[in-house]
Design a protein around this motif. Structure first.
Motif, PDB file in Angstrom:
ATOM      1  N   LEU A  21     -18.491 -21.456 -17.427  1.00  0.00           N
ATOM      2  CA  LEU A  21     -19.117 -20.423 -18.077  1.00  0.00           C
ATOM      3  C   LEU A  21     -18.687 -19.276 -17.913  1.00  0.00           C
ATOM      4  CD1 LEU A  21     -22.269 -21.919 -20.348  1.00  0.00           C
ATOM      5  CD2 LEU A  21     -19.724 -22.439 -20.560  1.00  0.00           C
ATOM      6  N   PRO A  22     -18.031 -18.420 -19.240  1.00  0.00           N
ATOM      7  CA  PRO A  22     -17.594 -16.838 -18.349  1.00  0.00           C
ATOM      8  C   PRO A  22     -18.994 -15.904 -18.407  1.00  0.00           C
ATOM      9  CG  PRO A  22     -17.435 -17.028 -21.140  1.00  0.00           C
ATOM     10  CD  PRO A  22     -18.148 -18.873 -20.836  1.00  0.00           C
ATOM     11  N   ARG A  23     -18.933 -14.898 -17.955  1.00  0.00           N
ATOM     12  CA  ARG A  23     -19.582 -14.599 -17.673  1.00  0.00           C
ATOM     13  C   ARG A  23     -20.741 -13.235 -18.929  1.00  0.00           C
ATOM     14  NH1 ARG A  23     -20.426 -11.163 -12.804  1.00  0.00           N
ATOM     15  NH2 ARG A  23     -21.804  -9.565 -12.995  1.00  0.00           N
ATOM     16  N   LEU A  24     -19.444 -13.364 -19.591  1.00  0.00           N
ATOM     17  CA  LEU A  24     -19.834 -12.389 -21.461  1.00  0.00           C
ATOM     18  C   LEU A  24     -19.739 -13.285 -22.110  1.00  0.00           C
ATOM     19  CD1 LEU A  24     -19.703  -8.873 -20.675  1.00  0.00           C
ATOM     20  CD2 LEU A  24     -21.685 -10.312 -20.812  1.00  0.00           C
ATOM     21  N   ALA A  25     -20.294 -13.597 -23.106  1.00  0.00           N
ATOM     22  CA  ALA A  25     -19.783 -14.439 -24.430  1.00  0.00           C
ATOM     23  C   ALA A  25     -18.301 -13.647 -25.077  1.00  0.00           C
ATOM     24  CB  ALA A  25     -21.127 -14.210 -25.978  1.00  0.00           C
ATOM     25  N   PRO A  26     -17.635 -14.385 -25.321  1.00  0.00           N
ATOM     26  CA  PRO A  26     -16.597 -13.767 -25.575  1.00  0.00           C
ATOM     27  C   PRO A  26     -16.459 -13.350 -27.420  1.00  0.00           C
ATOM     28  CG  PRO A  26     -15.981 -16.595 -25.726  1.00  0.00           C
ATOM     29  CD  PRO A  26     -17.575 -15.983 -25.723  1.00  0.00           C
ATOM     30  N   ASP A  27     -16.466 -12.156 -27.271  1.00  0.00           N
ATOM     31  CA  ASP A  27     -16.631 -11.354 -28.996  1.00  0.00           C
ATOM     32  C   ASP A  27     -14.716 -10.859 -29.558  1.00  0.00           C
ATOM     33  OD1 ASP A  27     -18.988 -12.220 -29.093  1.00  0.00           O
ATOM     34  OD2 ASP A  27     -20.179  -9.880 -27.998  1.00  0.00           O
ATOM     35  N   GLY A  28     -13.955 -11.068 -28.431  1.00  0.00           N
ATOM     36  CA  GLY A  28     -12.697 -10.781 -28.580  1.00  0.00           C
ATOM     37  C   GLY A  28     -12.343  -9.265 -27.974  1.00  0.00           C
ATOM     38  N   ILE A  29     -11.155  -8.517 -29.195  1.00  0.00           N
ATOM     39  CA  ILE A  29     -10.819  -7.384 -28.954  1.00  0.00           C
ATOM     40  C   ILE A  29     -12.659  -6.261 -29.233  1.00  0.00           C
ATOM     41  CG2 ILE A  29      -9.741  -5.519 -29.328  1.00  0.00           C
ATOM     42  CD1 ILE A  29      -7.625  -7.247 -30.493  1.00  0.00           C
ATOM     43  N   LEU A  30     -12.882  -6.623 -31.006  1.00  0.00           N
ATOM     44  CA  LEU A  30     -13.989  -5.738 -31.176  1.00  0.00           C
ATOM     45  C   LEU A  30     -15.255  -5.993 -29.663  1.00  0.00           C
ATOM     46  CD1 LEU A  30     -14.288  -6.655 -34.706  1.00  0.00           C
ATOM     47  CD2 LEU A  30     -13.235  -4.220 -33.866  1.00  0.00           C
ATOM     48  N   GLY A  31     -15.280  -6.769 -29.509  1.00  0.00           N
ATOM     49  CA  GLY A  31     -16.836  -7.714 -28.121  1.00  0.00           C
ATOM     50  C   GLY A  31     -16.379  -6.173 -27.542  1.00  0.00           C
ATOM     51  N   TRP A  32     -15.071  -5.887 -27.202  1.00  0.00           N
ATOM     52  CA  TRP A  32     -14.656  -5.726 -25.579  1.00  0.00           C
ATOM     53  C   TRP A  32     -14.611  -4.016 -25.342  1.00  0.00           C
ATOM     54  CZ3 TRP A  32     -14.424  -7.379 -21.169  1.00  0.00           C
ATOM     55  CH2 TRP A  32     -14.851  -8.936 -20.755  1.00  0.00           C
TER      56      TRP A  32
ATOM     57  N   ASP B 206     -27.929 -11.553 -30.532  1.00  0.00           N
ATOM     58  CA  ASP B 206     -29.591 -12.421 -30.556  1.00  0.00           C
ATOM     59  C   ASP B 206     -29.468 -13.648 -30.708  1.00  0.00           C
ATOM     60  OD1 ASP B 206     -27.612 -13.221 -32.741  1.00  0.00           O
ATOM     61  OD2 ASP B 206     -29.127 -11.905 -34.270  1.00  0.00           O
ATOM     62  N   THR B 207     -29.841 -14.611 -30.445  1.00  0.00           N
ATOM     63  CA  THR B 207     -30.584 -16.104 -30.060  1.00  0.00           C
ATOM     64  C   THR B 207     -29.250 -16.711 -30.706  1.00  0.00           C
ATOM     65  OG1 THR B 207     -32.887 -15.698 -29.237  1.00  0.00           O
ATOM     66  CG2 THR B 207     -31.557 -17.420 -29.692  1.00  0.00           C
ATOM     67  N   ASP B 208     -28.800 -15.962 -31.993  1.00  0.00           N
ATOM     68  CA  ASP B 208     -27.944 -16.849 -32.666  1.00  0.00           C
ATOM     69  C   ASP B 208     -26.396 -17.022 -32.038  1.00  0.00           C
ATOM     70  OD1 ASP B 208     -29.475 -18.290 -34.372  1.00  0.00           O
ATOM     71  OD2 ASP B 208     -29.860 -16.869 -35.916  1.00  0.00           O
ATOM     72  N   ALA B 209     -25.897 -15.735 -31.866  1.00  0.00           N
ATOM     73  CA  ALA B 209     -25.059 -14.621 -31.148  1.00  0.00           C
ATOM     74  C   ALA B 209     -24.945 -15.260 -29.704  1.00  0.00           C
ATOM     75  CB  ALA B 209     -25.425 -13.785 -30.814  1.00  0.00           C
TER      76      ALA B 209
ATOM     77  N   ALA C  15     -21.697 -20.365 -27.188  1.00  0.00           N
ATOM     78  CA  ALA C  15     -22.243 -21.745 -26.312  1.00  0.00           C
ATOM     79  C   ALA C  15     -21.603 -22.814 -27.116  1.00  0.00           C
ATOM     80  CB  ALA C  15     -23.535 -22.767 -26.075  1.00  0.00           C
ATOM     81  N   ASP C  16     -20.981 -22.855 -28.849  1.00  0.00           N
ATOM     82  CA  ASP C  16     -20.926 -23.723 -29.086  1.00  0.00           C
ATOM     83  C   ASP C  16     -19.194 -23.432 -28.953  1.00  0.00           C
ATOM     84  OD1 ASP C  16     -21.912 -25.501 -30.620  1.00  0.00           O
ATOM     85  OD2 ASP C  16     -22.546 -23.882 -32.021  1.00  0.00           O
ATOM     86  N   ARG C  17     -18.742 -22.019 -28.883  1.00  0.00           N
ATOM     87  CA  ARG C  17     -16.887 -21.468 -29.022  1.00  0.00           C
ATOM     88  C   ARG C  17     -16.878 -21.991 -28.103  1.00  0.00           C
ATOM     89  NH1 ARG C  17     -16.932 -16.320 -30.006  1.00  0.00           N
ATOM     90  NH2 ARG C  17     -19.276 -16.183 -30.446  1.00  0.00           N
ATOM     91  N   VAL C  18     -17.207 -21.648 -25.997  1.00  0.00           N
ATOM     92  CA  VAL C  18     -16.670 -21.538 -24.887  1.00  0.00           C
ATOM     93  C   VAL C  18     -16.599 -22.939 -24.368  1.00  0.00           C
ATOM     94  CG1 VAL C  18     -17.827 -19.063 -24.528  1.00  0.00           C
ATOM     95  CG2 VAL C  18     -18.965 -21.325 -23.509  1.00  0.00           C
ATOM     96  N   THR C  19     -16.162 -23.262 -23.870  1.00  0.00           N
ATOM     97  CA  THR C  19     -14.726 -24.437 -22.980  1.00  0.00           C
ATOM     98  C   THR C  19     -15.164 -24.179 -21.268  1.00  0.00           C
ATOM     99  OG1 THR C  19     -14.169 -25.054 -24.987  1.00  0.00           O
ATOM    100  CG2 THR C  19     -13.392 -26.277 -22.651  1.00  0.00           C
ATOM    101  N   PRO C  20     -16.077 -24.820 -20.907  1.00  0.00           N
ATOM    102  CA  PRO C  20     -16.308 -24.464 -19.482  1.00  0.00           C
ATOM    103  C   PRO C  20     -15.067 -25.284 -19.075  1.00  0.00           C
ATOM    104  CG  PRO C  20     -17.678 -26.336 -20.548  1.00  0.00           C
ATOM    105  CD  PRO C  20     -16.876 -26.670 -21.538  1.00  0.00           C
ATOM    106  N   ASP C  21     -14.866 -24.092 -18.007  1.00  0.00           N
ATOM    107  CA  ASP C  21     -13.341 -23.614 -16.858  1.00  0.00           C
ATOM    108  C   ASP C  21     -13.201 -24.859 -16.018  1.00  0.00           C
ATOM    109  OD1 ASP C  21     -14.715 -23.065 -14.928  1.00  0.00           O
ATOM    110  OD2 ASP C  21     -13.786 -21.619 -15.543  1.00  0.00           O
TER     111      ASP C  21
END
Length: 490
Positions: A142-153, A171-174, A179-185
């Motif tokens: 998994l990546p270091r942080l949740a992928p949040d796109g340009i706004l997240g960065w 929060d927990t939902d985030a 976890a739903d959106r990421v794909t293990p590399d």
């Protein structure tokens, strides 16, 4: 011309002298001592350079005895650090989350090889197949942080500039959504440090137990060990009283971190040297809930292995089980050496690493201990200090000497010159750059401003074929300068 030169030099000298009173004040470990005097003396001797530290809390476990001490200041009012002073512990929490996995596995609630989806059924994306053990050992891909796109960065970048909390609002939902959106590399199975993985693990274990992560941690680990001062600040109102203040080694104060989503990875937890000393002692003897998490199971490199959250590294003749932590303005370290029956905790309230201090207290030679300090890009902070200190002044001098010049250009150049000084003051790492450079920069900017003032009466307001474009450009430049300074101001 000579008169102008003399005036410019005099103003520059006056500004430089005034700058001495305003130059950055680098944090420095205070002389105050509380708790065990012998341990405080040993800890102070283990500090190679007191510059950059402000306060330290330490615990040493030896021969079954826990000793604690405080050194220096917990805040800018000079209040002393005490063994019971609360610090943000950051990623040491990952070790606690690993212990929760080991505890729940021992209780038969989960198995380390269970897939995430079986433990947290609401996770339905590709990551549902990674195992709990993989999440605990940074091997889930998994990546270091949740992928949040340009706004997240952009949020993270703004937080780094402003000294705020980059994890605010997660929060927990985030975390579940991530976890739903990421794909293990493709590097799944190899150790690659992640904040997202342990966060997913902590919330998955909590979901399996039907409680919040903070409640599960308290019930299964903190209360059994009597760690009553260890809390997770999910909101600013949860921050412990009498806590240490956060700050950079360069002296700049920073915001504390609080949150829910990344709490299992280290955002929000606070503890004390006393509490973590209890954890270290019980883990060392194997009596702490989930102490088996410290068992080295997977290889990171030739010197380091990892269990569930805990690393095991060889430093010469010393094999140390450990974890460290780093938030915006705190550093932490906990280390155990089974061969000697010793353990150590070091907490600091600046962003200067404390790992070498802990290792020296464990008996690791100074050279090997110094090599264990995290490799930080100090050149970034040093470069910002030097560049911003002189960039504005040099630019203003060049502007003031132009043949073709107008007043709006002068105004913008003057504002930016002093804005750069402010940015250098707040963002530069003055623990590695001589602070007397800043007054020199102030004198340089003052010299440029003086040259510009001497030409002011002879300058047109706007010297451009399309005046409104020049005015719009200057207005946007001034707005950017104001926003930049506001971002780093308290």
């Amino acid at each position: 011309m000579r008169r102008t030169t003399v005036i410019t030099i005099v103003v520059a000298l006056i500004a430089g002298l005034a700058g001495i009173a305003l130059m950055p004040r680098v944090a420095r470990l205070g002389a105050q001592t509380t708790g065990d005097a012998d341990l405080a003396g040993a800890a102070r001797a283990a500090v190679r350079d007191p510059s950059g530290h402000r306060g330290l809390a330490v615990a040493l476990v030896e021969n079954g005895r826990i000793r604690t001490a405080g050194l220096g200041d917990r805040d800018r009012t000079g209040q002393p650090v005490e063994p019971g002073t609360s610090f943000e512990i950051g990623s040491i929490t990952k070790a606690l989350t690993g212990m929760l996995l080991a505890d729940q596995a021992a209780a038969g609630v989960v198995r380390p090889d269970d897939p995430l989806g079986a433990t947290w059924p609401t996770v339905t994306g590709p990551a549902r197949d990674v195992t709990l053990a993989e999440l605990a050992s940074h091997r889930a891909g998994l990546p270091r942080l949740a992928p949040d796109g340009i706004l997240g960065w952009a949020r993270i970048l703004w937080s780094n500039v402003s000294g705020g909390n980059p994890y605010a609002g997660q929060d927990t939902d985030a975390i579940r959504s991530a976890a739903d959106r990421v794909t293990p590399d493709d590097e799944r199975g190899e150790v690659h440090y992640s904040n997202l993985g342990p966060s997913v693990l902590g919330h998955a274990l909590a979901a399996r137990a039907g409680v919040a992560y903070a409640d599960l941690l308290r019930a299964r680990l903190l209360q059994p060990l009597g760690m009553d001062a260890t809390v997770i600040a999910t909101h600013a109102d949860d921050l412990p009283a009498g806590r240490a203040d956060a700050g950079r080694a360069s002296g700049r104060p920073l915001d504390t971190w609080s949150g829910v989503g990344y709490a299992p990875a280290g955002v929000g937890p606070w503890s004390t040297a006393e509490d973590l000393g209890r954890l270290a002692a019980a883990t060392l003897t194997g009596t702490a809930p989930g102490a088996d998490a410290t068992t080295a199971r997977f290889r990171e490199d030739e010197n380091t292995h990892i269990g569930y959250g805990w690393f095991t590294t060889r430093h010469g003749d010393h094999e140390v089980v450990w974890h460290n932590g780093a938030t915006g303005g705190f550093r932490s370290y906990i280390g155990l050496e089974r061969a000697t029956g010793r353990a150590v905790v070091v907490l600091g309230n600046t962003d200067k690493g404390v790992e070498p201090i802990g290792l020296r207290l464990l008996g690791v030679p100074e050279k090997e201990a110094a090599e264990a300090a995290p490799v930080a890009p100090v050149w970034i902070g040093a470069g910002l200090a030097v560049a911003f200190t002189f960039l504005g002044g040099l630019s203003l001098l060049g502007t003031a000497r132009r043949r073709e010049l107008d007043r709006v250009t002068v105004v913008a150049a003057v504002v930016w010159a002093f804005a750069y000084l402010g940015l250098a003051h707040r963002m530069g790492d003055w623990s590695v750059v001589p602070v007397w450079l800043w007054p020199l920069g102030a004198g340089l900017s003052a010299a440029g401003a003086t040259l510009a003032v001497t030409r002011w009466s002879a300058l047109p307001v706007v010297d451009a074929r399309v005046p409104w474009r020049r005015l719009l450009s200057v207005a946007s430049s001034l707005l950017a300068a104001v926003l930049a300074v506001a971002a780093v101001s308290d």
